[in-house]
Design a protein around this motif. Structure first.
Motif, PDB file in Angstrom:
ATOM      1  N   ALA A 149       0.812  -1.218   0.000  1.00 22.72           N
ATOM      2  CA  ALA A 149       0.000   0.000   0.000  1.00 22.72           C
ATOM      3  C   ALA A 149       0.844   1.267   0.000  1.00 22.72           C
ATOM      4  CB  ALA A 149      -0.941  -0.004   1.202  1.00 22.72           C
ATOM      5  N   LEU A 150       2.094   1.152   0.432  1.00 25.86           N
ATOM      6  CA  LEU A 150       2.986   2.316   0.448  1.00 25.86           C
ATOM      7  C   LEU A 150       3.540   2.633  -0.935  1.00 25.86           C
ATOM      8  CD1 LEU A 150       4.982   1.556   3.727  1.00 25.86           C
ATOM      9  CD2 LEU A 150       3.118   3.209   3.436  1.00 25.86           C
ATOM     10  N   LEU A 151       3.401   1.713  -1.864  1.00 25.61           N
ATOM     11  CA  LEU A 151       3.941   1.877  -3.206  1.00 25.61           C
ATOM     12  C   LEU A 151       2.913   2.514  -4.138  1.00 25.61           C
ATOM     13  CD1 LEU A 151       5.556  -1.676  -3.555  1.00 25.61           C
ATOM     14  CD2 LEU A 151       6.645   0.427  -2.716  1.00 25.61           C
ATOM     15  N   ARG A 152       3.371   2.972  -5.282  1.00 27.64           N
ATOM     16  CA  ARG A 152       2.472   3.437  -6.337  1.00 27.64           C
ATOM     17  C   ARG A 152       2.606   2.469  -7.515  1.00 27.64           C
ATOM     18  NH1 ARG A 152      -0.503   7.817  -7.352  1.00 27.64           N
ATOM     19  NH2 ARG A 152      -1.033   8.288  -9.516  1.00 27.64           N
ATOM     20  N   PRO A 153       1.762   1.478  -7.563  1.00 28.54           N
ATOM     21  CA  PRO A 153       1.893   0.435  -8.586  1.00 28.54           C
ATOM     22  C   PRO A 153       1.470   0.932  -9.958  1.00 28.54           C
ATOM     23  CG  PRO A 153      -0.085   0.080  -7.305  1.00 28.54           C
ATOM     24  CD  PRO A 153       0.642   1.222  -6.655  1.00 28.54           C
ATOM     25  N   ASP A 154       1.853   0.198 -10.966  1.00 28.82           N
ATOM     26  CA  ASP A 154       1.464   0.501 -12.339  1.00 28.82           C
ATOM     27  C   ASP A 154      -0.027   0.215 -12.509  1.00 28.82           C
ATOM     28  OD1 ASP A 154       1.097   0.778 -15.025  1.00 28.82           O
ATOM     29  OD2 ASP A 154       2.552  -0.754 -15.619  1.00 28.82           O
ATOM     30  N   PRO A 155      -0.835   1.217 -12.877  1.00 31.23           N
ATOM     31  CA  PRO A 155      -2.278   0.982 -13.066  1.00 31.23           C
ATOM     32  C   PRO A 155      -2.574  -0.130 -14.068  1.00 31.23           C
ATOM     33  CG  PRO A 155      -1.818   3.334 -13.049  1.00 31.23           C
ATOM     34  CD  PRO A 155      -0.492   2.632 -13.076  1.00 31.23           C
ATOM     35  N   GLN A 156      -1.723  -0.244 -15.081  1.00 35.00           N
ATOM     36  CA  GLN A 156      -1.930  -1.293 -16.076  1.00 35.00           C
ATOM     37  C   GLN A 156      -1.821  -2.674 -15.430  1.00 35.00           C
ATOM     38  OE1 GLN A 156      -2.353  -0.968 -19.486  1.00 35.00           O
ATOM     39  NE2 GLN A 156      -1.798   1.145 -19.956  1.00 35.00           N
ATOM     40  N   GLU A 157      -0.899  -2.813 -14.503  1.00 33.18           N
ATOM     41  CA  GLU A 157      -0.725  -4.101 -13.824  1.00 33.18           C
ATOM     42  C   GLU A 157      -1.944  -4.440 -12.980  1.00 33.18           C
ATOM     43  OE1 GLU A 157       2.190  -6.164 -10.460  1.00 33.18           O
ATOM     44  OE2 GLU A 157       2.719  -4.226 -11.356  1.00 33.18           O
ATOM     45  N   LEU A 158      -2.488  -3.441 -12.264  1.00 26.51           N
ATOM     46  CA  LEU A 158      -3.682  -3.675 -11.469  1.00 26.51           C
ATOM     47  C   LEU A 158      -4.865  -4.059 -12.358  1.00 26.51           C
ATOM     48  CD1 LEU A 158      -3.558  -0.737  -8.898  1.00 26.51           C
ATOM     49  CD2 LEU A 158      -2.657  -3.042  -8.647  1.00 26.51           C
ATOM     50  N   ALA A 159      -5.061  -3.276 -13.413  1.00 29.29           N
ATOM     51  CA  ALA A 159      -6.197  -3.509 -14.301  1.00 29.29           C
ATOM     52  C   ALA A 159      -6.127  -4.878 -14.964  1.00 29.29           C
ATOM     53  CB  ALA A 159      -6.259  -2.418 -15.361  1.00 29.29           C
ATOM     54  N   ALA A 160      -4.927  -5.299 -15.300  1.00 36.12           N
ATOM     55  CA  ALA A 160      -4.767  -6.577 -15.980  1.00 36.12           C
ATOM     56  C   ALA A 160      -5.181  -7.749 -15.092  1.00 36.12           C
ATOM     57  CB  ALA A 160      -3.317  -6.753 -16.427  1.00 36.12           C
ATOM     58  N   LYS A 161      -5.115  -7.537 -13.781  1.00 34.38           N
ATOM     59  CA  LYS A 161      -5.414  -8.629 -12.859  1.00 34.38           C
ATOM     60  C   LYS A 161      -6.904  -8.814 -12.630  1.00 34.38           C
ATOM     61  CE  LYS A 161      -4.220 -11.985 -10.229  1.00 34.38           C
ATOM     62  NZ  LYS A 161      -3.583 -13.181 -10.821  1.00 34.38           N
ATOM     63  N   PHE A 162      -7.674  -7.734 -12.604  1.00 29.51           N
ATOM     64  CA  PHE A 162      -9.083  -7.926 -12.269  1.00 29.51           C
ATOM     65  C   PHE A 162     -10.059  -7.137 -13.139  1.00 29.51           C
ATOM     66  CE2 PHE A 162      -7.489  -4.702  -9.244  1.00 29.51           C
ATOM     67  CZ  PHE A 162      -8.339  -3.648  -9.518  1.00 29.51           C
ATOM     68  N   CYS A 163      -9.593  -6.626 -14.271  1.00 27.50           N
ATOM     69  CA  CYS A 163     -10.475  -5.909 -15.174  1.00 27.50           C
ATOM     70  C   CYS A 163     -10.638  -6.711 -16.466  1.00 27.50           C
ATOM     71  CB  CYS A 163      -9.900  -4.528 -15.478  1.00 27.50           C
ATOM     72  SG  CYS A 163     -10.938  -3.500 -16.509  1.00 27.50           S
ATOM     73  N   ILE A 164     -11.818  -6.655 -17.077  1.00 29.98           N
ATOM     74  CA  ILE A 164     -12.021  -7.265 -18.382  1.00 29.98           C
ATOM     75  C   ILE A 164     -11.042  -6.618 -19.353  1.00 29.98           C
ATOM     76  CG2 ILE A 164     -13.665  -7.561 -20.277  1.00 29.98           C
ATOM     77  CD1 ILE A 164     -15.887  -7.463 -18.175  1.00 29.98           C
ATOM     78  N   PRO A 165     -10.291  -7.382 -20.117  1.00 29.36           N
ATOM     79  CA  PRO A 165      -9.242  -6.826 -20.993  1.00 29.36           C
ATOM     80  C   PRO A 165      -9.737  -5.645 -21.835  1.00 29.36           C
ATOM     81  CG  PRO A 165      -9.168  -9.211 -21.016  1.00 29.36           C
ATOM     82  CD  PRO A 165     -10.389  -8.846 -20.226  1.00 29.36           C
ATOM     83  N   GLY A 166      -8.943  -4.577 -21.791  1.00 27.73           N
ATOM     84  CA  GLY A 166      -9.232  -3.409 -22.609  1.00 27.73           C
ATOM     85  C   GLY A 166     -10.258  -2.455 -22.038  1.00 27.73           C
ATOM     86  N   ARG A 167     -10.758  -2.743 -20.835  1.00 30.35           N
ATOM     87  CA  ARG A 167     -11.829  -1.901 -20.301  1.00 30.35           C
ATOM     88  C   ARG A 167     -11.442  -1.272 -18.959  1.00 30.35           C
ATOM     89  NH1 ARG A 167     -17.525  -5.076 -21.461  1.00 30.35           N
ATOM     90  NH2 ARG A 167     -17.219  -5.359 -23.705  1.00 30.35           N
TER      91      ARG A 167
END
Length: 239
Positions: A149-167
């Protein structure tokens, strides 16, 4: 405003279920309910009109959520955090708690007096009540999610894990993540509902911000968390 079934149960036990009116009926401060005049004014002017966010029970009838249920059990969240035998909340007592708790700064110790009883809501007390042990790796002083939680992760990495691809959507600066709940995978959507109801409550439910995305990511990635700290910190913020 956060309303915690955990908090409500503690307060109800402490008050021995003595009920109070949900709206003020006395012109002067009731010393049995409020520790100082400012708390009474805050209760009558600000807190009474506010709606409360209730926790959700988790009841699953199909096997498609086995992964979700397995993680609930692994984290010891199922019995105390998502299975409430008594859904009756003493709203007046919870609101009195917040009225008496308010302080301009997040002060320690985490405790407040309600109807003559000292109520503690520090992380150790809550973890003991919830039966949620804090697991830390050898040589570390923080659990895995606290470090993440102290880090600023790559949003793309987060989205890739639990978002429908491309959305997924980025804000104007191209950094802050905003994921619409309708674009989440089923598992992520399920955890998002639990997070906005039982862990870090909010009335804004149409999308997920970066901070909440980190929380959901941490859960899906099986990062151990200090649940007592999460709830204790949120209680202070709401106050």
């Amino acid at each position: 405003m956060l309303i915690s079934c955990v908090l409500s149960y503690i307060l109800q036990m402490a008050s021995r279920k003595r009920k109070a009116p949900s709206t003020p009926t006395q012109a002067r401060i009731d010393r049995s309910r409020f520790t100082f005049q400012e708390a009474w004014v805050r209760y009558t002017d600000i807190i009474v009109p506010r709606k409360l966010l209730l926790e959700r029970n988790v009841v699953v009838y199909t096997t498609k959520f086995d992964e979700f249920l397995d993680e609930l059990d692994r984290r010891h969240w199922r019995e105390e955090l998502t299975d409430f035998l008594d859904s009756n909340i003493d709203v007046a007592i919870v609101k009195e708690f917040y009225a008496n708790l308010y302080a301009p700064e997040d002060k320690s110790p985490k405790q407040v007096r309600v109807r003559g009883h000292l109520i503690k809501f520090d992380e150790d007390t809550l973890n003991t009540f919830l039966k949620t042990p804090v697991v830390m790796e050898e040589g570390e002083t923080l659990c895995a999610y606290s470090r993440f939680a102290l880090l600023r992760p790559d949003p793309q990495e987060l989205a890739a894990k639990f978002c429908i691809p491309g959305r997924f959507e980025l804000n104007a600066d191209g950094q802050s993540l905003k994921i619409l709940r309708k674009n989440m995978t089923t598992l992520a959507h399920t955890w998002s509902i639990l997070s906005i109801s039982n862990l870090i409550p909010t009335s804004h439910t149409s999308d997920v911000t970066l901070d909440r995305a980190k929380l959901i990511y941490g859960i899906i990635m099986k990062m151990d968390m200090n649940v007592g700290y999460l709830i204790s910190h949120q209680i202070s913020l709401r106050a």
